[in-house]
Structures are given as structure tokens and as C-alpha cells.
Design a protein around this motif. Sequence first.
Motif, PDB file in Angstrom:
ATOM      1  N   ARG A 174      -9.873  26.280  -7.959  1.00 51.03           N
ATOM      2  CA  ARG A 174      -9.365  25.271  -8.880  1.00 51.03           C
ATOM      3  C   ARG A 174      -9.208  24.004  -8.051  1.00 51.03           C
ATOM      4  O   ARG A 174      -8.282  23.901  -7.237  1.00 51.03           O
ATOM      5  CB  ARG A 174      -8.026  25.680  -9.491  1.00 51.03           C
ATOM      6  N   SER A 185      -7.683  23.667 -15.619  1.00 51.13           N
ATOM      7  CA  SER A 185      -6.770  24.805 -15.467  1.00 51.13           C
ATOM      8  C   SER A 185      -7.510  26.068 -15.053  1.00 51.13           C
ATOM      9  O   SER A 185      -8.708  26.234 -15.308  1.00 51.13           O
ATOM     10  CB  SER A 185      -6.008  25.045 -16.767  1.00 51.13           C
ATOM     11  N   TRP A 187      -6.303  30.418 -14.524  1.00 50.56           N
ATOM     12  CA  TRP A 187      -5.234  31.408 -14.606  1.00 50.56           C
ATOM     13  C   TRP A 187      -5.770  32.759 -14.178  1.00 50.56           C
ATOM     14  O   TRP A 187      -6.976  32.996 -14.185  1.00 50.56           O
ATOM     15  CB  TRP A 187      -4.697  31.520 -16.048  1.00 50.56           C
ATOM     16  N   GLU A 220      -8.353  29.586 -19.332  1.00 51.54           N
ATOM     17  CA  GLU A 220      -7.149  29.570 -20.153  1.00 51.54           C
ATOM     18  C   GLU A 220      -6.700  31.009 -20.368  1.00 51.54           C
ATOM     19  O   GLU A 220      -7.527  31.927 -20.334  1.00 51.54           O
ATOM     20  CB  GLU A 220      -7.417  28.914 -21.519  1.00 51.54           C
ATOM     21  N   ARG A 226       1.852  35.093 -22.605  1.00 55.17           N
ATOM     22  CA  ARG A 226       1.748  34.140 -21.505  1.00 55.17           C
ATOM     23  C   ARG A 226       2.436  34.630 -20.238  1.00 55.17           C
ATOM     24  O   ARG A 226       2.084  34.222 -19.133  1.00 55.17           O
ATOM     25  CB  ARG A 226       2.352  32.796 -21.924  1.00 55.17           C
ATOM     26  N   TRP A 229       0.233  36.046 -17.465  1.00 56.92           N
ATOM     27  CA  TRP A 229      -0.715  35.170 -16.784  1.00 56.92           C
ATOM     28  C   TRP A 229      -0.008  34.282 -15.766  1.00 56.92           C
ATOM     29  O   TRP A 229       1.065  33.765 -16.026  1.00 56.92           O
ATOM     30  CB  TRP A 229      -1.465  34.305 -17.800  1.00 56.92           C
ATOM     31  N   GLU A 231      -0.564  30.884 -13.304  1.00 55.51           N
ATOM     32  CA  GLU A 231      -1.429  29.725 -13.122  1.00 55.51           C
ATOM     33  C   GLU A 231      -1.746  29.530 -11.639  1.00 55.51           C
ATOM     34  O   GLU A 231      -0.857  29.598 -10.786  1.00 55.51           O
ATOM     35  CB  GLU A 231      -0.760  28.467 -13.677  1.00 55.51           C
ATOM     36  N   LYS A 233      -2.641  27.239  -8.548  1.00 59.85           N
ATOM     37  CA  LYS A 233      -2.280  25.865  -8.217  1.00 59.85           C
ATOM     38  C   LYS A 233      -3.524  25.011  -7.987  1.00 59.85           C
ATOM     39  O   LYS A 233      -4.579  25.505  -7.595  1.00 59.85           O
ATOM     40  CB  LYS A 233      -1.404  25.849  -6.970  1.00 59.85           C
TER      41      LYS A 233
END
Length: 608
Positions: A174, A185, A187, A220, A226, A229, A231, A233
Motif C-alpha cells: 500500500r 486503501s 485491508w 476494501e 468490519r 478486517w 487496515e 498502513k
Amino acid sequence: MNGDGFGVGWYDSVYDEESYQPCIFTSITPAWNNVNLVRLAEKIKSPLVFGHVRATTAGSLSLDNCHPFVHGRLMFMHNGGIADFPLVKRRLQADLPDVAFNKVQGNTDSEWAFALFLSKLPDPNAKSFTTAMLRDAMFKTIASLNHYAEEAGITEPSLMNFCVTDGETVIATRYISSKTDEAASLWYSSGTTFSEFGGGGHYKMSKADKRENIIMVASEPLTFERADWMEIKTNNMVVVTPKMNLLQIPIVDKFYVPPSDPASLTPGFSSPPILSTFHDLVMPSPLLWRAVSSAARSLTVAQILLFLPLTLSTLSTPAFSFLSLCHAVHAFIHGTLVLLWGSPNLTVLQLPIHPFLLLLCFNVFSSNVNPWILTASRWWAYTLSLWGPFFFLLEGLSSLIVAQRLGQMGKRLIEQADSEVYQFTLLVAAAVTYVLSAYWCVIAYPAAASSPLSSTFLGVALTALVFLTLIGFVLKKTNIIESSAISLFIAYNLWLCGVDQNQAYFPETASSYVPLIGNLKPHFDVLQNFVTNTLPKPLLITLVYRLSILQYASRILPTIGTDNWDSDNAPVRQRVFTPFTPRPVLCCLVAMGKRILHTRTLGRGVGG
């Protein structure tokens, strides 16, 4: 909507080293309107699947431009875009070998990025790749694209969310070539099963135990859960190893923003000019800056191993307590500044503080001392004595934390290097540590077991160490590196129990001090004689050990919650590599570490 075609790539569920190449199915129709995709999805079973839905940014709508791209056993896909790609395309092509240049069939920036990735591999046609090869090739690919953009004068940031696999290792990034903008994004989710629940096509990740059987990486979250999941960085790389360990590694370059930087907390926020340029104005040379920072850190060691014993040997115990109190106040102020500011420039501010506090203490006790200072020193010494058990407990916990981190580092080194040499070296090192620990216990036991009660406690500790180690090996909750480090810590404490705790090592001097520069040398001569002849070696070893273990533990502790603190089978969502950064808990632990050392020295100074 990503409706400009799609692609799916997968590996056969039956491994065949000779023909272990991915299968690819691509189409220029929208993924949600392709009946063949549904038919394939119902029948295909694979240990690793790539899926990509395309929204055209560069290149025409054709099958050649649909991701994922394939070369040999490698699959590659890209989410994002390389800014002003026509300006860098010729530079990129000129650096490609024939095997990579001739592989490109379409006209997208993504496929040319894959060709550049192939050129960074030692042999793109190899039958197998190590995790380190793929990881390093990805680092070099991003660095080259940034170099091309800089040569072309491109200022618009590029979005480089790349993903590549050889069927065993997966590398995903990412990344954005900007310090202030947010990358596209990315994940990930992990668990034991991924199944439908509640009807209506809703799926969720389930965890039956700590072992992770499934790892999903997506642009996503694919479910409404949620909490399942995590995220990734910005400007970080995710590595999924063949053993299903997920590592998150920062891509450190000129666009990387450390977590302690305010710019990493608020998108688009940058530090005030006076703070961001202080480093460049005062320390333009990175080498000189590192030298000054190292000198500042070394003074923290000097103030414990030199300044405090100097005060105790040349002045008195109240003077020592006063200097310790001054260091406590300084540690509190410094920790607060690190919390509020978080700038590396703070290390420079420590350069004059420790010598200043030493001279302040000498001047205060050079003549009649204010009664308030003597009272404060006595109360500070009393407070330290009350907190002594807690400080010793903190030291023990720090030792365990460091031992566990050593075990993790050894395991990661073996996984990433994939070399039997490292395994053999670490095995020999662990064996030597076991032998040294056993020998140390044998020679220290007679002095430590001075009474039936102490011998009983020591026996319980050694027996618990052996049984817990065996249980940990059976349950796969530990490894030999961690176990050998703990055994060395037990041997050290057993030896420490045999040291005479009641011996008065420091004379209660009441010498006067005239605050003149010419009078400093005789006092340092006294210090040298004190360190070489008077200071007992067990105390010196204790001071050095506690300083080192607390400093290292203070760097590990802020990563709790983002790193793996369990066994080798810990959840992959916790296996995250992040740089060590100052946090409030780090500052508190460092301050407490200083107090531990002060307490230890003070206890020996007034004993007897």
C-alpha cells in the motif's frame, strides 16, 4: 464502478514443482455479469487465488490489459496508477532486459511495472523464489519508479498498490509517492474458516483456534463484519510467508512518515516549518546528526554508571539522593516533551543536561546545605525504598519481554532468510547458552542456598524452569532461543542471590567540595580509583544488565498489541513489523528504569 473487465488467477490444489504455473481467466465484461465466472467459482478449489476488477486508467479495453499478469509461476496485479506514465515509459523500457521487455503484451502502466519487477529478480525464469527475493525485488521496483518520476520532474504522486505471488509467498504493498496524501486503501483478514451465515450471501471470517488457515487481502473489506478486517498502513508492505505468517514491513524512503510524526496522524497535516527544518538547519549532515544522537544516548548511560557513583563516592548519600531526584524530574520533563512533540531533536537537548545536574549537585553540597534539600533527599530515598519491590518486578518482566523478543527475532530471521546456516548458528548459540546457564547455576548455588528456605525457593525456581520449558516445547508455545535466554536470566538471579547484600560498598563520606574547575581532576581521580578498586564487580554487572534490559524492553513495550506476543502459532493479524517509536509508556519505563538503578545503588550505599 470497476466494470472494465476482470481477471482471476489461481494455482492447482495439487502441487507439481515441474508445472506449478497459475491458471488465468480474464474477460472484458463486468465481473458481476459473467456467467462463466460463476460456473468456475463453484467448481475450482485452490490454495491461492488472485482476483482483480478493472477500472481503466491507462491502456485500452482488451484482454491483454486485464490483470493479473503472468510470467512463469509469478502472478502480478496493480491497483492505482503511475503518474504521467508516458514521461517515464521510455526510461523504464531502456532499463529492461529482453526477457522482461518481450513479456509485455498490453499497453498499461501496470504491466510495464510488472516487467520492471521481473528485471529486479536474480532470475525471473527460476522455478522457485525465496521470500527475501520477492520482497527485495518489490522494494527495488518502487524505488526505480520513484527515480524515473524524479528524473522526469513529475510532482503528481503515484499510487502503487502492487501484489505479486509465486504460489507460496504473497507480497502486497500500500504505497503512494507522497508524504501528505493517502494511498489507496488496503485491508486484510485472517481466520480458520470463511463461510456464509444468515443467508442472503453474507459471509464472515471465523476463528476456531489461533492457527490461521485463511488470509485475505483486499482493497476494501469484503464483508460487513468490519471488526474482522485490519487496515494496512500507508507506505507499508505485507508479506505472507509460505508458513502463513503475515508480516507488515514499512517501506522506508523519502515519502515514509514515521508513526511518531504528526503528519502520520492527520492526512494532509505537516509539521510547523520551524520544527520540520530545525534538523536541516542545525544538523545538515546525517552522519553528524547520528553522532550527536548517539552521544546524547551515551550520556544517559554515563549519568548512571559514572555520575551517580561519583557523587556517592566523593560527597554523601544525601547528595546521591538529590542527584537521583534531579534525574527523576528531568526524565519526567523529557518524557512529556517526547509525548507532546515527538521530535528526534530532543536527543540533542539532553547533551548539556546530565553534566549540568552533576555540577549543580556538587555546588549545592559544597557548603552548608539547605535543610529543605536534605529533607527532600531523605524523603526521595524513603520513597525509592518503598517502591523497590515494584521496580525489581518491573526488571523481571522486562527480562521476560526481551527473552520473548529474542525468540521471535530468531524465528523471523530463519523464516525470511530461509537458510540452514542461520538455523545451525542459532541452535549452537542456544546450546552454548544452556551450558553456560547450567554452569553458572552450579557454581552460584552454594552461596545462594544459605538457608533451608532459600534453597527450597531456588529448587522450586529451577524445577519450574525445566517443567515449563518442556511443556512449552510440547505445546509449541516457545522455542530454544527464548528458553535459553530465560535460563540465563534465572542463572543470573541465582548468582545475584549469593552476593552479600549487607556489605557497605560506599563509605559515608562528608568531604567538602570547592566548586572550582581545577578541583575537578582530583575528584575524577577518586572516581577512577573507586571504579577500579572499590566498586564491587557484582554491582557493576548488575547496573550494566539492568540498564541494558530496561532500555531494550522500553523499545519493545510500545509494540504490544501490534506485534506477536504469543507462540509461533499466534494470529497472523498480530504479526506486524513497525519501527520503534517513542510513546508515553516508553518514556515512563525509561524513567522507572533509572529509578530502579538508583534504588539498587542507594540500597548498597547505606547498607551495613
